[in-house]
Design a protein around this motif. Structure first.
Motif, mmCIF file in Angstrom:
data_model
loop_
_atom_site.group_PDB
_atom_site.id
_atom_site.type_symbol
_atom_site.label_atom_id
_atom_site.label_comp_id
_atom_site.label_asym_id
_atom_site.label_seq_id
_atom_site.Cartn_x
_atom_site.Cartn_y
_atom_site.Cartn_z
ATOM 1 N N LEU A 281 0.833 -1.207 0.000
ATOM 2 C CA LEU A 281 0.000 0.000 0.000
ATOM 3 C C LEU A 281 0.864 1.251 0.000
ATOM 4 C CD1 LEU A 281 -2.726 1.478 0.318
ATOM 5 C CD2 LEU A 281 -2.485 1.186 2.793
ATOM 6 N N ALA A 282 1.845 1.294 0.894
ATOM 7 C CA ALA A 282 2.714 2.468 0.978
ATOM 8 C C ALA A 282 3.532 2.621 -0.302
ATOM 9 C CB ALA A 282 3.635 2.346 2.185
ATOM 10 N N ALA A 283 4.049 1.506 -0.830
ATOM 11 C CA ALA A 283 4.826 1.568 -2.066
ATOM 12 C C ALA A 283 3.969 2.065 -3.223
ATOM 13 C CB ALA A 283 5.402 0.196 -2.392
ATOM 14 N N GLY A 284 2.708 1.637 -3.267
ATOM 15 C CA GLY A 284 1.814 2.101 -4.319
ATOM 16 C C GLY A 284 1.577 3.603 -4.245
ATOM 17 N N ILE A 285 1.386 4.119 -3.037
ATOM 18 C CA ILE A 285 1.176 5.562 -2.872
ATOM 19 C C ILE A 285 2.439 6.326 -3.277
ATOM 20 C CG2 ILE A 285 0.750 7.375 -1.175
ATOM 21 C CD1 ILE A 285 -0.988 5.343 0.348
ATOM 22 N N ILE A 286 3.595 5.800 -2.888
ATOM 23 C CA ILE A 286 4.867 6.459 -3.234
ATOM 24 C C ILE A 286 5.012 6.556 -4.748
ATOM 25 C CG2 ILE A 286 7.373 6.171 -3.221
ATOM 26 C CD1 ILE A 286 7.058 4.960 -0.397
ATOM 27 N N PHE A 287 4.780 5.452 -5.440
ATOM 28 C CA PHE A 287 5.000 5.453 -6.887
ATOM 29 C C PHE A 287 3.871 6.140 -7.639
ATOM 30 C CE2 PHE A 287 8.419 2.618 -5.954
ATOM 31 C CZ PHE A 287 9.317 2.831 -7.000
ATOM 32 N N ARG A 288 2.706 6.262 -7.038
ATOM 33 C CA ARG A 288 1.668 7.082 -7.664
ATOM 34 C C ARG A 288 2.149 8.534 -7.760
ATOM 35 N NH1 ARG A 288 -3.969 6.460 -8.323
ATOM 36 N NH2 ARG A 288 -4.643 8.203 -9.625
ATOM 37 N N LEU A 289 2.888 8.982 -6.736
ATOM 38 C CA LEU A 289 3.458 10.325 -6.767
ATOM 39 C C LEU A 289 4.683 10.394 -7.673
ATOM 40 C CD1 LEU A 289 3.198 11.198 -2.957
ATOM 41 C CD2 LEU A 289 1.726 12.002 -4.800
ATOM 42 N N VAL A 290 5.507 9.354 -7.657
ATOM 43 C CA VAL A 290 6.704 9.334 -8.505
ATOM 44 C C VAL A 290 6.324 9.465 -9.975
ATOM 45 C CG1 VAL A 290 8.574 7.838 -9.342
ATOM 46 C CG2 VAL A 290 8.150 8.058 -6.886
ATOM 47 N N VAL B 210 1.512 2.084 -18.445
ATOM 48 C CA VAL B 210 1.117 1.857 -17.058
ATOM 49 C C VAL B 210 1.616 0.505 -16.536
ATOM 50 C CG1 VAL B 210 -1.156 0.943 -17.714
ATOM 51 C CG2 VAL B 210 -0.811 1.929 -15.427
ATOM 52 N N THR B 211 1.545 -0.551 -17.342
ATOM 53 C CA THR B 211 2.006 -1.860 -16.871
ATOM 54 C C THR B 211 3.514 -1.891 -16.654
ATOM 55 O OG1 THR B 211 0.135 -3.060 -17.834
ATOM 56 C CG2 THR B 211 2.150 -4.319 -17.433
ATOM 57 N N PRO B 212 4.359 -1.429 -17.619
ATOM 58 C CA PRO B 212 5.794 -1.374 -17.328
ATOM 59 C C PRO B 212 6.132 -0.495 -16.121
ATOM 60 C CG PRO B 212 5.402 -1.125 -19.683
ATOM 61 C CD PRO B 212 4.074 -1.070 -19.017
ATOM 62 N N ALA C 82 -2.384 2.392 -10.671
ATOM 63 C CA ALA C 82 -3.085 2.675 -11.929
ATOM 64 C C ALA C 82 -4.287 3.573 -11.678
ATOM 65 C CB ALA C 82 -3.534 1.369 -12.585
ATOM 66 N N PRO C 83 -4.369 4.745 -12.334
ATOM 67 C CA PRO C 83 -5.554 5.601 -12.173
ATOM 68 C C PRO C 83 -6.773 4.960 -12.835
ATOM 69 C CG PRO C 83 -4.105 6.494 -13.855
ATOM 70 C CD PRO C 83 -3.380 5.331 -13.258
ATOM 71 N N GLN D 220 -6.880 1.876 -15.549
ATOM 72 C CA GLN D 220 -6.865 0.652 -14.757
ATOM 73 C C GLN D 220 -7.254 -0.560 -15.594
ATOM 74 O OE1 GLN D 220 -9.476 -0.393 -11.107
ATOM 75 N NE2 GLN D 220 -7.705 0.681 -10.244
ATOM 76 N N ASP D 221 -8.126 -0.360 -16.574
ATOM 77 C CA ASP D 221 -8.468 -1.469 -17.458
ATOM 78 C C ASP D 221 -7.256 -1.949 -18.247
ATOM 79 O OD1 ASP D 221 -11.077 -1.444 -16.630
ATOM 80 O OD2 ASP D 221 -11.813 -0.233 -18.301
ATOM 81 N N ASP D 222 -6.375 -1.032 -18.635
ATOM 82 C CA ASP D 222 -5.189 -1.408 -19.400
ATOM 83 C C ASP D 222 -4.133 -2.072 -18.529
ATOM 84 O OD1 ASP D 222 -5.780 0.019 -22.112
ATOM 85 O OD2 ASP D 222 -6.148 1.542 -20.602
ATOM 86 N N ALA D 223 -4.146 -1.806 -17.218
ATOM 87 C CA ALA D 223 -3.180 -2.400 -16.291
ATOM 88 C C ALA D 223 -3.759 -3.616 -15.574
ATOM 89 C CB ALA D 223 -2.736 -1.367 -15.263
#
Length: 448
Positions: A131-140, A312-314, A392-393, A397-400
């Protein structure tokens, strides 16, 4: 001595005793100790698996028998097919790249002075939750270079070699001598002659967004055998203030604007405006039209759309590798510590280069460890859900999409428990061969 013993000399077999384990514990006692674990295993693992298998053959309501229709949907539903394709990409690339990086880190850290500190830094992401990693990389991966680190670096590298224009919104105003030339460029309506003083007014750039080196514009002065001119921001704040097409004291020149003299479709001369917007063209520009090329008005480069449909997937796989490369490094480093050093030294004595020692000696000796790490990560990525769901926003999200995420969406968002159960069974079938391979290899290593 009994008669049987006396007659045949053979001692009769002793009565069978109750068999005990190696530690002397009776089997029934061992079974009683295992019972709580078996109950939990049955309640939390065996029963859910069995129920999912049965539920996968029923329709949405759970009352009607659907046969294999839910399993047919795995290969006909567009969303599930996209998830399956993405899972294949995940299984192929994520474990391979993470294991390769772990191998490189493990080998190189043996040769650097601060190897332990480096291993700690690389392994540290494992302490962060998904969860934390996802939030971090959403900002990255944010599209805005002022927020997203990835685009900040990418834009910085791009602008080092191809500087963006400072006038992306500039355009001719009312009664301008310029007209569109196609492709984002502007050109004078009529040719110019030597000795002319040309005014090229533009609007569209706010005064506070002008370049820092821009100075107050200076009206052009004619020069014999040359073409002089000024290009500037023809706008003065305040209603009814300023002269249209004339240089006013508070108006700034377009510093660095490129001007081209075009004759018969060919550029015969060019110049760059100074800080005050003035420029000078030679006599060879006589009879040419003046063009402001499209490069003057190029939009600023904002980097890549990391979370768009194509990347988004890569991008999410990159965040996974950031987390799990340290895990691979630690396991491989442990295996590397057990490699006989005399074999490496013998190869070097025989004249092998470091690359040959690594490729022909180190990697083959580490093959069992590399296989275990790769297979473990393959099992892990088959169940990936958190990173995809968070990073994935909604627009992409459908593509990821992956199977675990599609299972969640079918079961909870779209209320299709039959198809969700079929996906869970399908995921189980995909994981079982990989788990069997891993267990078999581990047993083989124990026997050695």
């Amino acid at each position: 001595m009994s008669s049987a013993t006396a007659a045949g000399g053979v001692k009769p077999p002793a009565a069978p005793e109750s068999r005990k384990s190696v530690t002397g514990t009776r089997r029934i006692v061992a079974a009683l100790f295992l019972l709580p674990a078996l109950v939990l295993l049955g309640a939390l693992v065996v029963y859910p698996i069995g129920y999912s298998v049965v539920r996968s053959f029923y329709d949405q309501s759970g009352d009607g028998f659907a046969g294999i229709d839910n399993y047919k949907a795995l290969f006909t539903d567009d969303g599930i097919r996209t998830a399956l394709k993405n899972n294949i990409i995940w299984v192929v690339f994520a474990p391979t790249v993470a294991t390769a990086l772990g191998l490189v880190f493990a080998v190189l850290t043996e040769r650097v002075r601060w190897g332990t500190a480096f291993k700690l830094v690389v392994f540290m992401p494992m302490a962060i939750s998904m969860l934390a990693a996802g939030i971090i990389f959403r900002l990255v991966y944010d599209q805005d270079p002022d927020k997203g680190v990835a685009n900040a670096v990418w834009v910085g590298v791009h602008d080092t070699f191809a500087q963006s224009s400072a006038f992306p919104k500039a355009h001719p105003g009312r009664q301008s001598p310029l007209e569109p030339a196609g492709g984002g460029a502007f050109i004078t309506r009529s040719p110019v002659s030597a000795g002319d003083a040309v005014s090229l007014p533009l609007v569209g750039v706010a005064p506070d967004l002008m370049p820092d080196n821009a100075e107050p514009a200076v009206a052009p002065k004619p020069e014999p055998d040359e073409i002089t001119g000024t290009t500037w921001q023809d706008f003065t704040r305040g209603q009814g203030v300023g002269t249209l097409g004339g240089v006013d004291p508070s108006e700034l020149g377009y510093a660095g604007m490129r001007i081209e003299a075009v004759k018969d479709g060919r550029v015969v001369a060019s110049a760059t405006a100074g800080d005050d917007g003035t420029f000078t063209l030679p006599a060879s520009a006589d009879g040419a039209q003046l063009r402001l090329p499209a490069s003057n008005f190029k939009e600023p480069y904002n980097g890549l759309d990391w979370l768009g449909p194509s990347l988004v997937t890569p991008a999410i796989i990159g965040s996974y590798i950031w987390m799990w490369a340290g895990f691979a490094m630690v396991l491989i480093a442990a295996g590397l510590a057990g490699v006989p050093r005399e074999l490496l030294e013998a190869a070097r004595v025989d004249g092998a280069s470091e690359w040959q020692v690594f490729r022909r000696v180190t990697v083959p000796l580490l093959a069992p460890v590399l296989a275990v790490v790769t297979v473990t990560l393959m099992i892990n990525v088959l169940k990936i859900f958190d990173l995809v769901f968070i990073i994935a926003p909604g627009s992409s999200q459908d593509d990821a999409n992956v199977l675990a995420l599609e299972l969640y969406r079918k079961g909870f968002s779209e209320d299709q428990p039959g198809i969700a159960s079929a996906i869970s069974v399908f995921l189980l079938l995909l994981v079982i061969p990989v788990m069997w391979f891993n267990v078999r290899r581990l047993r083989r290593e124990v026997r050695r």
